[in-house]
Write a protein that holds these residues in place. Structure first.
Motif, short mmCIF file in Angstrom:
data_model
loop_
_atom_site.label_atom_id
_atom_site.label_comp_id
_atom_site.label_asym_id
_atom_site.label_seq_id
_atom_site.Cartn_x
_atom_site.Cartn_y
_atom_site.Cartn_z
N ASP A 1 -4.04 15.90 -0.75
CA ASP A 1 -3.49 14.91 -1.69
C ASP A 1 -2.39 14.08 -1.05
O ASP A 1 -1.75 14.50 -0.06
CB ASP A 1 -2.93 15.66 -2.92
N ARG A 2 -2.16 12.90 -1.63
CA ARG A 2 -1.04 12.03 -1.25
C ARG A 2 0.26 12.70 -1.69
O ARG A 2 0.35 13.15 -2.85
CB ARG A 2 -1.25 10.71 -1.99
N PRO A 3 1.30 12.77 -0.83
CA PRO A 3 2.57 13.37 -1.28
C PRO A 3 3.18 12.56 -2.44
O PRO A 3 3.14 11.32 -2.42
CB PRO A 3 3.49 13.27 -0.05
N GLU B 1 -8.20 -1.04 2.01
CA GLU B 1 -7.41 0.20 2.12
C GLU B 1 -7.15 0.75 0.72
O GLU B 1 -6.78 1.89 0.56
CB GLU B 1 -6.07 -0.08 2.82
N LYS B 2 -7.36 -0.08 -0.30
CA LYS B 2 -7.16 0.33 -1.69
C LYS B 2 -8.43 1.01 -2.19
O LYS B 2 -9.52 0.77 -1.65
CB LYS B 2 -6.82 -0.89 -2.57
N LEU B 3 -8.29 1.84 -3.23
CA LEU B 3 -9.38 2.75 -3.62
C LEU B 3 -10.75 2.07 -3.74
O LEU B 3 -11.72 2.51 -3.11
CB LEU B 3 -9.03 3.44 -4.96
N HIS C 1 0.83 -1.21 0.00
CA HIS C 1 0.00 0.00 0.00
C HIS C 1 0.87 1.27 0.00
O HIS C 1 1.64 1.51 0.94
CB HIS C 1 -0.94 -0.01 1.20
N VAL C 2 0.72 2.07 -1.05
CA VAL C 2 1.55 3.27 -1.22
C VAL C 2 1.47 4.18 0.01
O VAL C 2 2.49 4.68 0.50
CB VAL C 2 1.12 4.04 -2.49
N ASP C 3 0.25 4.39 0.53
CA ASP C 3 0.11 5.31 1.67
C ASP C 3 0.90 4.81 2.89
O ASP C 3 1.53 5.58 3.61
CB ASP C 3 -1.37 5.48 2.03
N ARG C 4 0.86 3.50 3.13
CA ARG C 4 1.64 2.94 4.24
C ARG C 4 3.13 3.11 4.00
O ARG C 4 3.90 3.30 4.93
CB ARG C 4 1.32 1.45 4.41
N ASP D 1 3.18 -1.58 -12.59
CA ASP D 1 3.45 -0.46 -13.49
C ASP D 1 4.04 0.75 -12.75
O ASP D 1 4.63 1.64 -13.36
CB ASP D 1 2.18 -0.04 -14.25
N GLU D 2 3.88 0.76 -11.41
CA GLU D 2 4.32 1.93 -10.65
C GLU D 2 5.83 2.12 -10.70
O GLU D 2 6.33 3.21 -10.41
CB GLU D 2 3.79 1.87 -9.22
N VAL D 3 6.56 1.05 -11.08
CA VAL D 3 8.03 1.19 -11.18
C VAL D 3 8.41 2.18 -12.28
O VAL D 3 9.51 2.74 -12.26
CB VAL D 3 8.74 -0.17 -11.44
N LEU E 1 -16.45 9.77 1.35
CA LEU E 1 -15.49 9.08 0.48
C LEU E 1 -14.30 10.00 0.23
O LEU E 1 -14.43 11.00 -0.47
CB LEU E 1 -16.17 8.74 -0.86
N PRO E 2 -13.10 9.66 0.79
CA PRO E 2 -11.95 10.58 0.70
C PRO E 2 -11.23 10.49 -0.64
O PRO E 2 -10.48 9.55 -0.91
CB PRO E 2 -11.03 10.08 1.83
N VAL E 3 -11.45 11.49 -1.50
CA VAL E 3 -10.78 11.53 -2.81
C VAL E 3 -9.58 12.47 -2.70
O VAL E 3 -9.74 13.63 -2.31
CB VAL E 3 -11.78 12.02 -3.88
N TYR E 4 -8.41 11.96 -3.04
CA TYR E 4 -7.19 12.78 -2.89
C TYR E 4 -7.16 13.89 -3.94
O TYR E 4 -7.31 13.63 -5.15
CB TYR E 4 -5.93 11.93 -3.07
N GLY E 5 -6.90 15.13 -3.48
CA GLY E 5 -6.72 16.26 -4.39
C GLY E 5 -7.94 16.46 -5.27
O GLY E 5 -9.08 16.35 -4.83
N ARG F 1 -0.65 9.96 -13.65
CA ARG F 1 -1.32 9.07 -14.61
C ARG F 1 -0.50 7.81 -14.87
O ARG F 1 0.72 7.90 -15.05
CB ARG F 1 -1.55 9.81 -15.93
N TYR F 2 -1.18 6.66 -14.86
CA TYR F 2 -0.59 5.40 -15.33
C TYR F 2 -1.40 4.90 -16.52
O TYR F 2 -2.63 5.01 -16.54
CB TYR F 2 -0.68 4.28 -14.28
N ALA F 3 -0.72 4.33 -17.52
CA ALA F 3 -1.42 3.68 -18.64
C ALA F 3 -0.49 2.58 -19.15
O ALA F 3 0.69 2.85 -19.41
CB ALA F 3 -1.73 4.68 -19.74
#
Ligand code: NAD
Ligand code: TYD
Length: 340
Positions: free
Chosen positions: A275-277, A191-193, A89-92, A129-131, A207-211, A282-284
């Motif tokens: 927002d999340r730091p 914990e994921k969207l 989890h990115v936030d963790r 893909d986040e790499v 519903l907490p939407v970042y930014g 965008r990912y595609a």
């Protein structure tokens, strides 16, 4: 084929084990899972009851425990490893990066090293893909896109990918890396969207939407991802990287609105929060290579997959309750408490 699947009590690992045991009579699976907050043996209770002791064996343990990993590979005469185990989890990872390095980097290195020592025939490492970092408004990630991770999570996954490459180049270990876009589907930890928003909307919470909510993710149903990993395991070429996606880019706010519409809940539940730091915009995912080389084709449309996922969470309230430990609630309270 005798397989060691790591992280099999998590979201994708449990779907993968269920899929493989249901579709292939010739597969025997050992599942090595540490049972962190995200690992839940309930995810495979039906499999344990039906196939436990014959085609399925669960071992509770850490991928970073080299003695344990070596004894499993040798005693169970394992032919191949599929490594799903990770902190995910990115936030963790923003709140506390250390466990991400311990499991995702050091744990993967232990698996690779033991695989080398025993002369393992095949190793599939499951990555993300986040790499590749973040995209602007145009273009897609392909396997040759340079790695440019932006979060501690993606940095730890990129490090593991590089270790896989090094073990292939240096030692000739037959390791393949798969990279997939954002998954959704049954058994995803809330914990994921998508499961978080389903859970909150069902109980009429904000519903907490970042930014601005205009960040784009490329959603794939977990079963399509599992089929991709299966193809890489059975047909992939060692040393290669395979991207999996579903041509399904959506802005977060659009996903949240669609979920509210399916659930019959008002958009007034949406709250834009801090927002999340370092939030990737965008990912595609480009997956032409997996299509050509492996015959990979995603089969589940977002509309069907999302409706089925909402129905699954509605029908599995006991599961959702069971995964919300005190530690889970503490993290959620602290993280979202800071983003009001
Ligand atoms: P998850 O968090 O639901 O599950 C992770 C599992 O790994 C849990 O069962 C946990 O107990 C186990 N685990 C953690 N540390 C361990 C350790 N040291 N030893 C043994 N087991 C350990 O994760 P997921 O969403 O199912 O992701 C699985 C893999 O797929 C990860 O490697 C992740 O990076 C990758 N991935 C996920 C997505 C996604 O959208 N969820 C997309 C692309 C790639
Ligand atoms: P997430 O499910 O955490 O996956 P990832 O960060 O690995 O892509 O988040 C998906 C998207 O949803 C991401 O852009 C962050 C956003 N998001 C929110 O807006 N609010 C939330 O509460 C969460 C958990 C995510």
């Amino acid at each position: 084929m005798r397989l060691l699947v790591t992280g099999g009590c998590g979201f994708i690992g449990s779907n993968f084990i269920r899929h493989l045991l249901a579709t292939r009579d010739d597969v025997i699976i050992v599942n090595l899972d540490k049972l962190t907050y995200a690992g839940n043996p309930l995810n495979l209770r039906d499999i344990e009851e039906k196939l436990g002791g014959s085609r399925y064996l669960f071992v509770r343990g850490d991928i970073a425990d080299s003695c344990l990993v070596e004894s499993i590979l040798r005693d169970q005469a394992i032919d191949a490893v599929v490594n799903f185990a990770a902190e995910t989890h990115v936030d963790r990872s923003i709140a506390d990066p250390a466990p991400f390095l311990t499991t995702n980097v050091m744990g993967t290195q232990v698996l690779l090293e033991v695989a080398r020592r025993v002369g393992l025939a095949r190793f599939v490492h499951v990555s993300t893909d986040e790499v590749y970092g973040a995209l602007g408004p145009e273009g897609k990630f392909v396997e040759t896109t340079p790695l440019a991770p932006n979060s501690p999570y993606s940095a730890s996954k990129a490090s593991a990918d590089m270790l896989c490459r090094a073990y292939f180049k240096t030692y000739g270990l037959p390791v393949l890396v798969t990279r997939c876009s954002n998954n959704y589907g049954p058994y995803q930890f809330p914990e994921k969207l998508i499961p978080l928003m389903i859970m909150k909307a069902r109980s009429d919470e904000a519903l907490p939407v970042y930014g601005d909510g205009m960040q784009v993710r490329d959603w794939i149903h977990v079963l399509d991802h599992c089929r991709g990993v299966e193809l890489a395991l059975m047909k992939g070429t060692p040393g290669e990287v395979y991207n999996f996606g579903s041509d399904n880019e959506k802005a977060n706010i659009e996903v949240v609105r669609t979920l509210l519409a399916i659930l019959g809940k008002p958009e007034s539940l949406i709250r834009h929060v801090t927002d999340r730091p370092g939030h990737d915009r965008r990912y595609a995912m480009g997956f032409e290579y997996a299509r050509k080389a492996l015959g990979f084709t995603p089969e589940i449309s977002f509309a069907d997959g999302l409706a089925a996922t909402v129905a699954w969470y509605r029908d599995n309230e006991a599961w959702l309750e069971s995964v919300q430990s005190g530690a889970y609630r503490d993290f959620m309270d602290a993280w979202y408490g800071d983003r009001r």
